[in-house]
Design a protein around this motif. Sequence first.
Motif, PDB file in Angstrom:
ATOM      1  N   MET A   1     -10.453  -9.487   9.434  1.00 12.33           N
ATOM      2  CA  MET A   1     -10.384  -8.046   9.534  1.00 12.33           C
ATOM      3  C   MET A   1     -10.580  -7.411   8.161  1.00 12.33           C
ATOM      4  N   ALA A   2     -11.149  -6.256   8.172  1.00 14.47           N
ATOM      5  CA  ALA A   2     -11.478  -5.552   6.934  1.00 14.47           C
ATOM      6  C   ALA A   2     -10.252  -4.890   6.324  1.00 14.47           C
ATOM      7  N   LYS A   3     -10.279  -4.773   5.015  1.00 10.75           N
ATOM      8  CA  LYS A   3      -9.243  -4.042   4.295  1.00 10.75           C
ATOM      9  C   LYS A   3      -9.644  -2.573   4.249  1.00 10.75           C
ATOM     10  N   VAL A   4      -8.649  -1.705   4.462  1.00 13.91           N
ATOM     11  CA  VAL A   4      -8.878  -0.261   4.425  1.00 13.91           C
ATOM     12  C   VAL A   4      -7.843   0.378   3.517  1.00 13.91           C
ATOM     13  N   LYS A   5      -8.173   1.575   3.048  1.00 15.43           N
ATOM     14  CA  LYS A   5      -7.234   2.322   2.217  1.00 15.43           C
ATOM     15  C   LYS A   5      -6.375   3.208   3.107  1.00 15.43           C
ATOM     16  N   ILE A   6      -5.064   3.124   2.890  1.00 19.39           N
ATOM     17  CA  ILE A   6      -4.137   4.058   3.520  1.00 19.39           C
ATOM     18  C   ILE A   6      -3.240   4.589   2.411  1.00 19.39           C
ATOM     19  N   TYR A   7      -2.488   5.613   2.721  1.00 19.87           N
ATOM     20  CA  TYR A   7      -1.610   6.230   1.733  1.00 19.87           C
ATOM     21  C   TYR A   7      -0.198   6.266   2.299  1.00 19.87           C
ATOM     22  N   ILE A   8       0.723   5.676   1.551  1.00 21.06           N
ATOM     23  CA  ILE A   8       2.130   5.691   1.944  1.00 21.06           C
ATOM     24  C   ILE A   8       2.905   6.361   0.834  1.00 21.06           C
ATOM     25  N   ASP A   9       3.553   7.448   1.181  1.00 18.01           N
ATOM     26  CA  ASP A   9       4.307   8.250   0.207  1.00 18.01           C
ATOM     27  C   ASP A   9       3.471   8.557  -1.032  1.00 18.01           C
ATOM     28  N   GLY A  10       2.206   8.887  -0.798  1.00 14.07           N
ATOM     29  CA  GLY A  10       1.302   9.283  -1.866  1.00 14.07           C
ATOM     30  C   GLY A  10       0.664   8.140  -2.631  1.00 14.07           C
ATOM     31  N   LYS A  11       1.052   6.914  -2.341  1.00 14.58           N
ATOM     32  CA  LYS A  11       0.502   5.758  -3.053  1.00 14.58           C
ATOM     33  C   LYS A  11      -0.631   5.144  -2.228  1.00 14.58           C
ATOM     34  N   GLU A  12      -1.764   4.907  -2.886  1.00 15.15           N
ATOM     35  CA  GLU A  12      -2.880   4.256  -2.199  1.00 15.15           C
ATOM     36  C   GLU A  12      -2.549   2.775  -1.996  1.00 15.15           C
ATOM     37  N   VAL A  13      -2.766   2.311  -0.775  1.00 13.15           N
ATOM     38  CA  VAL A  13      -2.436   0.936  -0.402  1.00 13.15           C
ATOM     39  C   VAL A  13      -3.622   0.326   0.320  1.00 13.15           C
ATOM     40  N   LEU A  14      -3.942  -0.917   0.001  1.00 16.25           N
ATOM     41  CA  LEU A  14      -4.939  -1.663   0.775  1.00 16.25           C
ATOM     42  C   LEU A  14      -4.220  -2.388   1.897  1.00 16.25           C
ATOM     43  N   ALA A  15      -4.672  -2.171   3.111  1.00 12.36           N
ATOM     44  CA  ALA A  15      -4.043  -2.781   4.285  1.00 12.36           C
ATOM     45  C   ALA A  15      -5.125  -3.318   5.207  1.00 12.36           C
ATOM     46  N   GLU A  17      -7.075  -3.472   8.458  1.00 10.93           N
ATOM     47  CA  GLU A  17      -7.366  -2.571   9.576  1.00 10.93           C
ATOM     48  C   GLU A  17      -6.930  -3.211  10.891  1.00 10.93           C
ATOM     49  N   GLY A  18      -6.242  -2.418  11.714  1.00  5.98           N
ATOM     50  CA  GLY A  18      -5.784  -2.893  13.016  1.00  5.98           C
ATOM     51  C   GLY A  18      -4.458  -3.631  12.976  1.00  5.98           C
ATOM     52  N   ALA A  19      -3.977  -3.951  11.778  1.00 14.24           N
ATOM     53  CA  ALA A  19      -2.704  -4.669  11.650  1.00 14.24           C
ATOM     54  C   ALA A  19      -1.532  -3.718  11.887  1.00 14.24           C
ATOM     55  N   ASN A  20      -0.379  -4.289  12.072  1.00 15.47           N
ATOM     56  CA  ASN A  20       0.836  -3.519  12.307  1.00 15.47           C
ATOM     57  C   ASN A  20       1.211  -2.737  11.046  1.00 15.47           C
ATOM     58  N   LEU A  21       1.413  -1.435  11.185  1.00 15.13           N
ATOM     59  CA  LEU A  21       1.703  -0.571  10.044  1.00 15.13           C
ATOM     60  C   LEU A  21       3.007  -0.960   9.356  1.00 15.13           C
ATOM     61  N   LEU A  22       4.061  -1.227  10.099  1.00  7.83           N
ATOM     62  CA  LEU A  22       5.338  -1.597   9.480  1.00  7.83           C
ATOM     63  C   LEU A  22       5.177  -2.868   8.654  1.00  7.83           C
ATOM     64  N   HIS A  23       4.503  -3.857   9.199  1.00  7.52           N
ATOM     65  CA  HIS A  23       4.296  -5.125   8.493  1.00  7.52           C
ATOM     66  C   HIS A  23       3.484  -4.907   7.214  1.00  7.52           C
ATOM     67  N   GLN A  24       2.420  -4.127   7.308  1.00 13.74           N
ATOM     68  CA  GLN A  24       1.581  -3.849   6.139  1.00 13.74           C
ATOM     69  C   GLN A  24       2.348  -3.061   5.081  1.00 13.74           C
ATOM     70  N   GLY A  29       5.530  -3.432  -0.408  1.00 17.60           N
ATOM     71  CA  GLY A  29       6.730  -3.030  -1.123  1.00 17.60           C
ATOM     72  C   GLY A  29       7.503  -1.855  -0.565  1.00 17.60           C
ATOM     73  N   PHE A  30       7.136  -1.359   0.596  1.00 18.44           N
ATOM     74  CA  PHE A  30       7.861  -0.251   1.212  1.00 18.44           C
ATOM     75  C   PHE A  30       8.882  -0.832   2.186  1.00 18.44           C
ATOM     76  N   ASN A  31      10.142  -0.777   1.818  1.00 19.85           N
ATOM     77  CA  ASN A  31      11.206  -1.402   2.594  1.00 19.85           C
ATOM     78  C   ASN A  31      11.664  -0.482   3.726  1.00 19.85           C
ATOM     79  N   ILE A  32      10.782  -0.245   4.668  1.00 18.31           N
ATOM     80  CA  ILE A  32      11.102   0.584   5.828  1.00 18.31           C
ATOM     81  C   ILE A  32      12.054  -0.220   6.715  1.00 18.31           C
ATOM     82  N   PRO A  33      13.197   0.362   7.084  1.00 12.48           N
ATOM     83  CA  PRO A  33      14.147  -0.393   7.896  1.00 12.48           C
ATOM     84  C   PRO A  33      13.631  -0.608   9.314  1.00 12.48           C
TER      85      PRO A  33
END
Length: 185
Positions: A1-15, A17-24, A29-33
């Motif tokens: 699967m391809a890597k895509v850019k997403i933004y979490i709390d203003g930080k650009e993150v490579l994730a 594509e299609g993967a689980n958002l919480l896992h990514q 480094g985002f410790n979402i409970p």
Amino acid sequence: MAKVKIYIDGKEVLATEGANLLHQARLNGFNIPGLCYHHKLTPTGACRLCLVKVEGQRGMVASCTLAVKEGMNIVAFDQELEETRRFLLDYLVSEQNTHYDGTYPDELRELMLRYGLDKPENRFFKPVKAHVEFRVDSSSPVLTYDPSKCIKCFRCIKACDEVQGKNVLSFYERGLNSFIVAGTG
């Protein structure tokens, strides 16, 4: 699967594509409970602790139920999300036997500490566990099941179904009185 850019709390993150958002998010480094999510299981969104805000979507969304898409803009932590998580966790804890002897890793306990709910005086909801009588089942030589500690996250049922392929666990009863049973009880 391809890597895509997403933004979490203003930080650009490579994730992925299609993967689980919480896992990514956690991988970056985002410790979402969250208590119901496990990377080997299909998501349920049962505990609701992994709520996030996604630009273009109304309200809060369980991040464990979202697939990563190019350009997603996610708010993982803000005052409203943290207050909501604390409220949800407080409510969940009100139904639990919170006694902890320190002999095992306890994800619920870790979140109670994180959100300051380890002391009863810090909780809004009064305990309701005293109104429900559950018996501890220690009939197995390898497993003890204490229904008073079950948060009804479905992880054990899903693991039995999706990983083991046995389909022998389910819930009995509904609501506060529900508990996990094997087979027909």
